[in-house]
Design a protein around this motif. Sequence first.
Motif, PDB file in Angstrom:
ATOM      1  N   GLU A  19      30.243  32.617  36.210  1.00  0.00           N
ATOM      2  CA  GLU A  19      29.212  32.636  35.166  1.00  0.00           C
ATOM      3  C   GLU A  19      29.007  34.057  34.651  1.00  0.00           C
ATOM      4  N   TYR A  20      29.003  35.036  35.577  1.00  0.00           N
ATOM      5  CA  TYR A  20      28.837  36.437  35.162  1.00  0.00           C
ATOM      6  C   TYR A  20      29.961  36.852  34.212  1.00  0.00           C
ATOM      7  N   LEU A  21      31.189  36.490  34.542  1.00  0.00           N
ATOM      8  CA  LEU A  21      32.331  36.880  33.709  1.00  0.00           C
ATOM      9  C   LEU A  21      32.267  36.242  32.330  1.00  0.00           C
ATOM     10  N   GLN A  22      31.722  35.043  32.236  1.00  0.00           N
ATOM     11  CA  GLN A  22      31.537  34.423  30.925  1.00  0.00           C
ATOM     12  C   GLN A  22      30.462  35.161  30.123  1.00  0.00           C
ATOM     13  N   ARG A  23      29.447  35.629  30.827  1.00  0.00           N
ATOM     14  CA  ARG A  23      28.358  36.331  30.163  1.00  0.00           C
ATOM     15  C   ARG A  23      28.787  37.717  29.695  1.00  0.00           C
ATOM     16  N   TYR A  24      29.664  38.372  30.467  1.00  0.00           N
ATOM     17  CA  TYR A  24      30.091  39.743  30.150  1.00  0.00           C
ATOM     18  C   TYR A  24      31.627  39.780  30.069  1.00  0.00           C
ATOM     19  N   PRO A  25      32.185  39.417  28.935  1.00  0.00           N
ATOM     20  CA  PRO A  25      33.648  39.293  28.806  1.00  0.00           C
ATOM     21  C   PRO A  25      34.405  40.610  28.899  1.00  0.00           C
ATOM     22  N   ASP A  26      33.725  41.749  28.801  1.00  0.00           N
ATOM     23  CA  ASP A  26      34.412  43.038  28.865  1.00  0.00           C
ATOM     24  C   ASP A  26      34.429  43.624  30.273  1.00  0.00           C
ATOM     25  N   VAL A  27      33.916  42.877  31.256  1.00  0.00           N
ATOM     26  CA  VAL A  27      33.895  43.345  32.646  1.00  0.00           C
ATOM     27  C   VAL A  27      34.892  42.532  33.458  1.00  0.00           C
ATOM     28  N   SER A  28      35.657  43.216  34.308  1.00  0.00           N
ATOM     29  CA  SER A  28      36.510  42.540  35.292  1.00  0.00           C
ATOM     30  C   SER A  28      35.970  42.865  36.683  1.00  0.00           C
ATOM     31  N   VAL A  29      36.109  41.924  37.604  1.00  0.00           N
ATOM     32  CA  VAL A  29      35.521  42.057  38.939  1.00  0.00           C
ATOM     33  C   VAL A  29      36.614  41.987  39.997  1.00  0.00           C
ATOM     34  N   GLU A  30      36.562  42.917  40.929  1.00  0.00           N
ATOM     35  CA  GLU A  30      37.449  42.902  42.097  1.00  0.00           C
ATOM     36  C   GLU A  30      36.579  42.670  43.326  1.00  0.00           C
ATOM     37  N   LEU A  31      36.720  41.504  43.932  1.00  0.00           N
ATOM     38  CA  LEU A  31      35.872  41.099  45.054  1.00  0.00           C
ATOM     39  C   LEU A  31      36.681  41.110  46.344  1.00  0.00           C
ATOM     40  N   SER A  32      36.156  41.792  47.363  1.00  0.00           N
ATOM     41  CA  SER A  32      36.771  41.798  48.697  1.00  0.00           C
ATOM     42  C   SER A  32      35.875  41.019  49.648  1.00  0.00           C
ATOM     43  N   LEU A  33      36.446  40.003  50.299  1.00  0.00           N
ATOM     44  CA  LEU A  33      35.701  39.179  51.241  1.00  0.00           C
ATOM     45  C   LEU A  33      36.125  39.546  52.654  1.00  0.00           C
ATOM     46  N   ASP A  34      35.177  40.049  53.414  1.00  0.00           N
ATOM     47  CA  ASP A  34      35.451  40.475  54.780  1.00  0.00           C
ATOM     48  C   ASP A  34      34.121  40.617  55.492  1.00  0.00           C
ATOM     49  N   ASN A  35      34.096  40.290  56.772  1.00  0.00           N
ATOM     50  CA  ASN A  35      32.845  40.398  57.534  1.00  0.00           C
ATOM     51  C   ASN A  35      32.640  41.776  58.142  1.00  0.00           C
ATOM     52  N   ARG A  36      33.595  42.690  57.939  1.00  0.00           N
ATOM     53  CA  ARG A  36      33.379  44.037  58.463  1.00  0.00           C
ATOM     54  C   ARG A  36      32.412  44.812  57.571  1.00  0.00           C
ATOM     55  N   VAL A  37      31.854  45.887  58.105  1.00  0.00           N
ATOM     56  CA  VAL A  37      30.919  46.718  57.351  1.00  0.00           C
ATOM     57  C   VAL A  37      31.711  47.779  56.577  1.00  0.00           C
ATOM     58  N   TYR A  38      31.655  47.708  55.267  1.00  0.00           N
ATOM     59  CA  TYR A  38      32.386  48.645  54.415  1.00  0.00           C
ATOM     60  C   TYR A  38      31.607  49.946  54.237  1.00  0.00           C
TER      61      TYR A  38
END
Length: 299
Positions: A113-132
Motif C-alpha cells: 500500500e505504501y508503494l502505491q501511495r509513493y510511486p517514487d520510493v523503492s523499499v529494501e526490506l531485510s527480515l531477520d530476528n537479530r538486532v541490527y
Amino acid sequence: MDTLASMAMFVRVVDTGSFAAAAEASGVSPTMAGKHIRAIEERLGARLLHRTTRRQQLTEVGKLYYERCKLVLADVELAERSAHELQATPRGRLRLTAPMSFGSRRLTPALTEYLQRYPDVSVELSLDNRVYDLVGEGYELGIRIGAVDDPQLVARQLLPYRMLLAASPQYLARHGTPTRPEELSKHVCLGLTNWRRRDQWRLLGPGGEECDVPVQGRLSVDHGDALRVAALHGAGIVLQPEVLLADDLAEGRLMAVLPEWAPPATPMHLLYAQDRRPTAKLRSMIEFLLERFGADTAR
C-alpha cells in the motif's frame, strides 16, 4: 534593522575579511553593511570589530558573538530547508529491517500500500530476528521487539507483540483441549530451539496471575513458521506470535488453546537514528507505519 539580516552580514564581514567584500556578496553597499554592524554594536553596547584602514580584528565579544551567530543562522537555514523539504515528494531507496514473523505477515502487505501511495520510493526490506546496528549497517528504519536502550535512536512505540497458544482441530480431537495451564504438561508442546527455557512456558492469566508451566515435546525447530506448519499437521500445541497464527485461526485451520492465558506482551518499537533533517521518504514511511501499527492504532 532586522536582527537576522544584521547577524548574517556580520558573519559575512568576518568570513570575507572586509566590509566591501561582504557588501558585494550580499548585493548591498558598503555603507549599508556598516549600518548592520553598528546596529548590533549599539544593541549590545559593545564593539565587535577593531577596524583600521588596513585590516579588522574581532574583539573578545566579537569572537563569542560570531560563533553564536553561525549556530543561530545554521538553525534558521535548517528550519527553512526542513519546511521546504516537508513539501517535497518522497523519492529514492529506503532500507529497513523487521523481525521475520511480523515482517512477512504484517509489514510486507502494508508496504504494498505504501508503494502505491509513493510511486517514487523503492523499499529494501531485510527480515531477520537479530538486532541490527541501524546506523552502522546503513538502515534508515528498524522495527524491533523488546526493550530499547540506545540514545542514538528514536524509539516510537508500536502495538505490543503478543504470543498465543494454538493447535489443530485434529490434535485436540485426539488428545483433548486443555482447560487449565497445568494441563499443558500432559500435552505435546512445540518449541523453538533458541528459546532460553524450552522446557517451561510462562503465562499470564486474565487477572494478571502468573503461571510457569513445565512443557515437553519431541520436536523443536529454529523457525517459527516451521512450528506453525507442524501444528497445522497435528504435531502438538504451538506457542507463537499472534501475527503468525492469526490467519490460520480465522480460517479454522488452528484453534486457540487457553485463550485467556498467554505470555506477557512484549513492547515493539519503530527505530530510526537521531537526525535533525529527515528526508521526505523517511518521514513518509515513519508516518505510514505509525498510522498502521502505532500504539494508538485500534486493533
